[in-house]
Design a protein around this motif. Structure first.
Motif, PDB file in Angstrom:
ATOM      1  N   VAL A 179      -8.268  14.532 -38.778  1.00  0.00           N
ATOM      2  CA  VAL A 179      -6.911  15.076 -38.659  1.00  0.00           C
ATOM      3  C   VAL A 179      -6.891  16.490 -39.245  1.00  0.00           C
ATOM      4  N   GLY A 181      -4.578  19.877 -40.565  1.00  0.00           N
ATOM      5  CA  GLY A 181      -3.264  20.165 -41.137  1.00  0.00           C
ATOM      6  C   GLY A 181      -3.112  21.659 -41.366  1.00  0.00           C
ATOM      7  N   ALA A 185      -3.552  23.016 -37.855  1.00  0.00           N
ATOM      8  CA  ALA A 185      -2.877  22.046 -36.982  1.00  0.00           C
ATOM      9  C   ALA A 185      -2.475  22.706 -35.665  1.00  0.00           C
ATOM     10  N   THR A 188      -4.019  21.636 -32.363  1.00  0.00           N
ATOM     11  CA  THR A 188      -3.645  20.411 -31.640  1.00  0.00           C
ATOM     12  C   THR A 188      -2.770  20.709 -30.420  1.00  0.00           C
ATOM     13  N   THR A 221      -7.431  16.575 -30.068  1.00  0.00           N
ATOM     14  CA  THR A 221      -6.449  15.499 -29.906  1.00  0.00           C
ATOM     15  C   THR A 221      -5.081  15.986 -30.395  1.00  0.00           C
ATOM     16  N   HIS A 222      -4.088  15.106 -30.299  1.00  0.00           N
ATOM     17  CA  HIS A 222      -2.747  15.477 -30.779  1.00  0.00           C
ATOM     18  C   HIS A 222      -2.700  15.614 -32.287  1.00  0.00           C
ATOM     19  N   ARG A 223      -3.725  15.072 -32.967  1.00  0.00           N
ATOM     20  CA  ARG A 223      -3.712  15.152 -34.433  1.00  0.00           C
ATOM     21  C   ARG A 223      -4.858  15.976 -35.004  1.00  0.00           C
ATOM     22  N   GLY A 224      -5.857  16.270 -34.190  1.00  0.00           N
ATOM     23  CA  GLY A 224      -6.989  17.032 -34.734  1.00  0.00           C
ATOM     24  C   GLY A 224      -8.152  17.041 -33.773  1.00  0.00           C
ATOM     25  N   GLU A 325      -8.161   9.478 -38.908  1.00  0.00           N
ATOM     26  CA  GLU A 325      -7.099   8.667 -38.292  1.00  0.00           C
ATOM     27  C   GLU A 325      -7.110   7.229 -38.807  1.00  0.00           C
TER      28      GLU A 325
END
Ligand SMILES: Cc1cc2nc3c(=O)[nH]c(=O)nc-3n(C[C@H](O)[C@H](O)[C@H](O)COP(=O)(O)OP(=O)(O)OC[C@H]3O[C@@H](n4cnc5c(N)ncnc54)[C@H](O)[C@@H]3O)c2cc1C
Length: 387
Positions: A179, A181, A185, A188, A221-224, A325
């Motif tokens: 992930v 941040g 971020a 993403t 991905t949508h998170r990382g 995740e």
């Protein structure tokens, strides 16, 4: 595997599982085709606090032994990527082999065995569960890791280890998306974009046949970050470490040596500005990824030295994941029952005769590519020959 090997040696075996269906992880593995082994399996493909532990069991039961079993049952298979063997049709065939082997040895398969509790008295293990009481002078714990709890994964194996005085190396999600941040971020927004990279982390440096570097696809991905390259690197990633990506791995074959991304800018008389930089990146990378990298700050000027420095950065681009995740998405659990408390040839607890731990519950975790099943088979056979 362990139950059938023990049964063939004349042992009376009961196999308890709280699921209503055996081998659920096998069924979903390898996209439903089960990457059941890897021909190039060696101890370097595994991570453990005790790196030599797995060698003995892996040597006793090798990929070719499992392949012989697959062939004996006439299951069609193919080699997908280097050494990775998959069923042609369905992972069901692998569960079928294991159940058939158990049936031949008259293993009593007890499903829906919930609420397992174990007591030990004078060399005998008593197991109580919703399906009744069982007692034996040997107990093999094969409860797997805690990843994908919805398939029935629990911490029972770790609890039993502690109950009998064994240590547990902190379980953590592995082969898992990372992930991002903070500022990172922003990547993403490119979710869905994939590129071939080399990925590694500090913890992986020098590890295994690939030297801890994984040249495969990464996926935003949508998170990382995910994709095989990042999943492999996640096995070694620890909080606080950077994930390093080489966005232009050295090319092989006809194009060998042309791994430069900014080669065009360094030609005599070539334009050197932001537009030329973008153009050069577009030629090598998916367009939106190229834009992201260019927007994250280009070279500090347009001198040869500045371009060289930026080129180096593109080959060692650092992300700073804020986490993984978690177990819900992890293909495996790293950590587990501390191997220092187990005999390497038999998987028996050193301090508790008759108690064995095998498979993923043990602190031996394989890389992506069929290694985790090979460990499950090999450690299962080691214990099956000893119980
Ligand atoms: C999506 C996915 C895909 C994968 N694909 C591959 C692949 O292609 N190749 C590969 O090598 N590896 C793959 N793996 C990893 C591999 O599935 C595992 O490493 C392997 O199944 C471990 O075997 P095991 O017998 O130790 O544990 P498991 O297969 O997890 O089996 C443990 C069993 O214990 C039972 N159990 C757990 N807790 C309890 C309890 N409290 N009471 C009673 N029973 C309990 C469970 O129901 C389960 O049947 C994949 C994993 C996942 C999640």
């Amino acid at each position: 595997m362990c139950a059938s090997v023990a049964a063939r040696r004349g042992r009376r075996v009961a196999l308890l599982d709280h699921n209503g269906q055996p081998g659920r992880k096998i069924l979903i593995s390898g996209g439903g085709r089960c990457n059941f082994t890897n021909l190039y399996c060696g101890s370097g493909n595994f991570l453990s606090d005790n790196p030599h532990f797995a060698k003995s069991a892996l040597a006793l039961y090798q990929p070719r032994h499992f392949l012989e079993l697959v062939e004996r049952y006439g299951i069609p298979w193919h080699e997908k990527a280097l050494g990775q063997l998959f069923c042609d049709d369905s992972a069901r065939a692998i569960v079928g082999i294991l159940l058939a082997e158990c049936e031949q040895g008259n293993v009593e398969v007890v499903l829906n065995a919930c609420g397992i509790k174990v007591k030990a008295t004078s060399g005998e293990f008593r197991v109580e569960c919703s399906q009744g009481e069982f007692s034996a002078n040997a107990l093999v714990v094969a409860t797997g890791g805690v990843s994908i709890p919805k398939l029935g994964a629990t911490r029972l194996g770790y609890e039993l280890a502690r109950q009998f005085g064994l240590n547990v190396v902190l379980p953590r999600p592995a082969l898992v998306p990372l992930v991002l941040g903070g500022n990172e971020a922003g990547l993403t927004e490119l979710a869905g974009i994939a590129a071939e990279v080399v990925a590694w982390t500090d913890g992986a440096e020098g590890h295994g046949p690939s030297g801890g570097r994984f040249r495969e696809k990464m996926l935003v991905t949508h998170r990382g970050l995910s994709g095989p390259a990042v999943l492999q690197a996640s096995l070694y990633w620890r909080p606080g470490e950077a994930l390093v990506l080489d966005f232009r791995p050295e090319l092989t074959g006809r194009l060998a040596g042309k791994a430069e991304l900014l080669g065009a800018l360094r030609q005599p008389g070539a334009r050197r500005d932001a537009a030329a930089l973008r153009q050069a990146l577009h030629e090598a990378l998916p367009q939106r990824l190229a834009n992201y990298l260019a927007d994250e700050g280009g070279p500090q000027g347009w001198s040869n030295a500045a371009l060289e420095e930026y080129e180096r950065r593109l080959h060692r681009w650092k992300f700073h994941p804020v986490g993984t995740e978690g177990f819900a998405k992890a293909e495996v659990t790293a950590g587990g029952v501390d191997t220092r408390g187990l005999q390497a040839r038999t998987m028996e607890a050193r301090a508790v005769p008759g108690l064995f731990f095998i498979g993923e519950v043990v602190d031996v975790t394989g890389q992506l590519g069929g290694f985790n099943f090979q460990w499950a088979w090999a450690s299962g056979v080691a214990a099956g020959r000893a119980v």
